[in-house]
Design a protein around this motif. Structure first.
Motif, short mmCIF file in Angstrom:
data_model
loop_
_atom_site.label_atom_id
_atom_site.label_comp_id
_atom_site.label_asym_id
_atom_site.label_seq_id
_atom_site.Cartn_x
_atom_site.Cartn_y
_atom_site.Cartn_z
N THR A 83 -3.47 -11.91 -0.54
CA THR A 83 -2.58 -11.26 0.43
C THR A 83 -3.22 -11.29 1.82
O THR A 83 -4.44 -11.47 1.93
CB THR A 83 -2.28 -9.80 0.05
OG1 THR A 83 -3.49 -9.04 0.18
CG2 THR A 83 -1.75 -9.69 -1.37
N PRO A 84 -2.43 -11.08 2.87
CA PRO A 84 -3.00 -11.05 4.23
C PRO A 84 -4.07 -9.98 4.41
O PRO A 84 -4.97 -10.14 5.21
CB PRO A 84 -1.79 -10.77 5.12
CG PRO A 84 -0.62 -11.25 4.34
CD PRO A 84 -0.98 -10.98 2.90
N SER A 85 -4.00 -8.90 3.62
CA SER A 85 -5.01 -7.83 3.74
C SER A 85 -6.30 -8.18 3.02
O SER A 85 -7.27 -7.43 3.10
CB SER A 85 -4.44 -6.52 3.18
OG SER A 85 -4.28 -6.64 1.77
N GLY A 86 -6.32 -9.31 2.30
CA GLY A 86 -7.52 -9.73 1.61
C GLY A 86 -7.56 -9.39 0.13
O GLY A 86 -8.50 -9.73 -0.56
N ALA A 87 -6.54 -8.70 -0.36
CA ALA A 87 -6.48 -8.39 -1.79
C ALA A 87 -6.24 -9.68 -2.56
O ALA A 87 -5.49 -10.56 -2.12
CB ALA A 87 -5.36 -7.39 -2.08
N VAL A 88 -6.89 -9.80 -3.72
CA VAL A 88 -6.74 -11.00 -4.53
C VAL A 88 -6.44 -10.61 -5.98
O VAL A 88 -6.86 -9.56 -6.45
CB VAL A 88 -7.98 -11.92 -4.48
CG1 VAL A 88 -8.21 -12.42 -3.07
CG2 VAL A 88 -9.21 -11.21 -5.01
N ARG A 89 -5.70 -11.47 -6.65
CA ARG A 89 -5.42 -11.35 -8.10
C ARG A 89 -5.49 -12.76 -8.65
O ARG A 89 -5.02 -13.70 -8.02
CB ARG A 89 -4.02 -10.78 -8.34
CG ARG A 89 -3.73 -9.42 -7.76
CD ARG A 89 -4.40 -8.26 -8.47
NE ARG A 89 -4.02 -8.08 -9.85
CZ ARG A 89 -3.07 -7.27 -10.30
NH1 ARG A 89 -2.36 -6.58 -9.44
NH2 ARG A 89 -2.83 -7.17 -11.59
N SER A 90 -6.06 -12.90 -9.83
CA SER A 90 -6.13 -14.22 -10.43
C SER A 90 -6.06 -14.12 -11.94
O SER A 90 -6.28 -13.05 -12.51
CB SER A 90 -7.40 -14.94 -10.00
OG SER A 90 -8.54 -14.26 -10.50
N GLY A 91 -5.75 -15.23 -12.55
CA GLY A 91 -5.67 -15.27 -14.00
C GLY A 91 -4.98 -16.53 -14.45
O GLY A 91 -5.02 -17.55 -13.76
#
Length: 97
Positions: free
Chosen positions: A53-61
């Protein structure tokens, strides 16, 4: 709002079709979005993804049988990036150190 992306829109999609659905949250400042990968189930299950996200939050899988990626919560509307396949694995390695 719904957006449909096809393999022709990005080389990183590897012929997958994606549907991103944005749903307004309880307040005008909260947004809840979710990407759903659509295609041949045998080709989708286990396919790596990385969301930033633009705020730097990440999710992966990895894509499961439902094809639904984790929900992305943002305070305002805007773009976020979804990386697929080898590019997603590279991003996962970069963020994991």
């Amino acid at each position: 709002m719904a957006m449909i992306f096809t393999g022709g829109h990005s080389t990183t999609l590897d012929a997958l079709s994606l549907a991103a659905v944005a749903i307004g949250g309880a307040s005008s400042k909260a947004y809840d979005e979710q990407v759903r990968a659509v295609g041949e189930p045998s080709a989708l299950i286990g396919y790596p993804y990385f969301i930033e996200t633009p705020s730097g939050a990440v999710r992966s899988g990895y894509v499961d049988a439902s094809g639904l990626l984790p929900r992305v919560f943002t305070d305002e509307t805007g773009a976020y990036n979804v990386f697929w396949g080898d590019e997603a694995l590279a991003m996962q390695a970069e963020y994991s150190g």
